[in-house]
Design an enzyme around this catalytic site. Structure first.
Site, short mmCIF file in Angstrom:
data_model
loop_
_atom_site.label_atom_id
_atom_site.label_comp_id
_atom_site.label_asym_id
_atom_site.label_seq_id
_atom_site.Cartn_x
_atom_site.Cartn_y
_atom_site.Cartn_z
N CYS A 1 0.80 -1.22 0.00
CA CYS A 1 0.00 0.00 0.00
C CYS A 1 0.83 1.28 0.00
O CYS A 1 0.36 2.32 -0.44
CB CYS A 1 -0.93 -0.02 1.20
SG CYS A 1 -1.75 -1.61 1.41
N ASN B 1 -10.00 -1.84 -2.63
CA ASN B 1 -8.64 -1.49 -2.23
C ASN B 1 -7.69 -2.17 -3.21
O ASN B 1 -7.52 -3.39 -3.14
CB ASN B 1 -8.41 -1.95 -0.79
CG ASN B 1 -6.99 -1.72 -0.30
OD1 ASN B 1 -6.07 -1.50 -1.09
ND2 ASN B 1 -6.81 -1.78 1.00
N HIS C 1 -3.72 6.39 0.40
CA HIS C 1 -3.99 5.01 0.00
C HIS C 1 -5.46 4.72 0.28
O HIS C 1 -5.96 4.97 1.38
CB HIS C 1 -3.10 4.05 0.77
CG HIS C 1 -3.59 2.64 0.72
ND1 HIS C 1 -3.80 1.97 -0.49
CD2 HIS C 1 -3.95 1.76 1.68
CE1 HIS C 1 -4.25 0.76 -0.24
NE2 HIS C 1 -4.35 0.61 1.07
#
Lengths: 317, 86
Positions: A113, A274, A244
């Site tokens: 990430c 995500n 993120h």
């Protein structure tokens, strides 16, 4: 001229996985997934699709979009933690798929990430150090291959995808100073056991959601302040905050904790989930480069697996 | 730190508590924490535990989370026990 981002392209798999799958399996309240987590659907690879396929498609798209010939590419840096195989590196495969010159430097970086921001620092520094003019930074992940469908903590969250940033000396955005951080003592908070050289049983992706939430809210506000200070800026100098895209819940919690104006904080994971290292460049592609809506200063911060984090400020050229 | 002190501090992060103060008798403390059984065993619980740990300078292990957040009473008792007061 210093190196910066000239163009961004994305490659998402075709298979759409809606929330219905998880509502039926886990009994989630539908509004919880869309309003609390911020996701309606995500894209997962299917069939024989793998990370290098997404990475190749994204890199090819950015070259085509920018009208840059493959022969011009001097650096190909791929950030991924889900390579097709441990050996060889994904960038080697992409290099071959695109027919890049043999003089191209191609290597992978294993980060999640935080990977885009780390990758941007590495790529621009590498190109500067070696007098390169044209490079591609790719982020690519296929987490869906490693999820446990029965794990309500992870299965609904992640989407597959890749992004490619064209880096040149005539950029739209130039990165400023970077800040970096690590908390390796918590490396087990997001882990894929049995996936490498350690002799242990293979297991699907495990994530300590509470631990990562606490980590983000404890570490990132301070890193934001450090990064702003390093760049000689204040929070009010930032026009857009692109973190993120972990979940709506985490982004709203971080926004509140840092005292940011919510309208300046990008939350954009409704139809992609995500996407790990691609979440920041994907948001930039959809909110900035795609609509050609260029705010003057964009703050980037990636945080997660490792645990690790990195931040920088993009300034419009 | 007294139980009343703890509840006063919790009122800042438990919206359901605040309207009932100051007249919030201890006998009514066994109620009221955010809903559970969501992702991550309640994202609201995760956020609440984070704030409890910060405000009261304690750590709440994952194994204790369920019992700690069973009610305002158990939450208060837990904080009181770890804050050193008896």
């Amino acid at each position: 001229m210093s190196i910066g981002i000239s163009a961004i392209a994305a490659s998402l798999p075709e298979q759409v996985v809606t929330n219905n799958v998880f509502i039926e399996r886990h009994g989630f309240d539908p509004t919880f997934l869309t309003e609390k987590i911020g996701i309606e659907s995500r894209r997962w690879v299917s069939g024989s699709q793998a990370t290098s396929d997404l990475a190749t498609a994204a890199a090819d798209a950015v070259l085509t979009h920018a009208g840059v010939a493959p022969e011009a590419v001097e650096l190909l840096l791929v950030v991924t933690q889900t390579p097709d195989r441990l050996i060889p590196h994904v960038s080697g495969q992409v290099h071959g798929n695109l027919g890049l010159p043999k003089t191209t430097a191609a290597f992978d970086v294993s980060l999640g990430c935080s990977g885009f921001v780390y990758g941007l620092s590495l790529a621009t520094a590498f190109m500067t150090a070696h007098g390169m003019d044209t490079g591609i930074l790719v982020t690519a992940e296929t987490y869906s291959r490693f999820l446990d469908p029965s794990d309500r903590q992870t299965a609904p969250l992640f989407g597959d995808g890749a992004c490619a940033c064209l880096l040149t000396r005539a950029p739209v955005y130039r990165p400023g100073a970077f800040t970096f951080g690590s908390d390796g003592g918590r490396h087990e908070a997001l882990i894929l056991r049995g996936s490498g050289s350690r002799d242990e049983a293979r297991a699907p992706l495990y994530m300590d959601g509470r631990g990562i939430f606490n980590f983000v809210l404890r570490e990132i506000p301070g890193d934001i302040d450090r990064c702003l200070d390093k760049n000689g800026l204040l929070k009010e100098d930032i026009d857009l905050w692109v973190f993120h895209q972990a979940s709506r819940f985490l982004l709203e919690s971080l926004t509140a904790r840092c005292g940011l104006a919510p309208e300046k904080v990008v939350i954009d994971l409704l139809d992609c989930g995500n996407t790990v290292s691609s979440s920041i460049p994907l948001a930039l592609s959809r909110r900035v480069f795609g609509p050609r809506d260029y705010p003057r200063r964009i703050f980037l911060s990636g945080f997660g697996v490792g645990l690790s984090f990195a931040s920088t400020v993009l300034t419009l050229e | 730190m007294t139980r009343e002190d703890i509840v006063s501090k919790l009122a800042a992060i438990l919206p359901v508590v605040k309207p009932k103060l100051p007249a919030f008798p201890e006998k009514d403390w066994d109620a009221i924490v955010p809903g559970r059984d969501l992702l991550f065993d309640s994202l609201d619980s995760i956020a609440l535990l984070f704030q409890v740990e910060e405000i009261f300078a304690i750590k709440v292990p994952d194994d204790d989370a369920d019992t700690v957040l069973a009610s305002l009473g158990t939450l208060t008792d837990y904080i009181l026990a770890r804050s050193g007061d008896r």
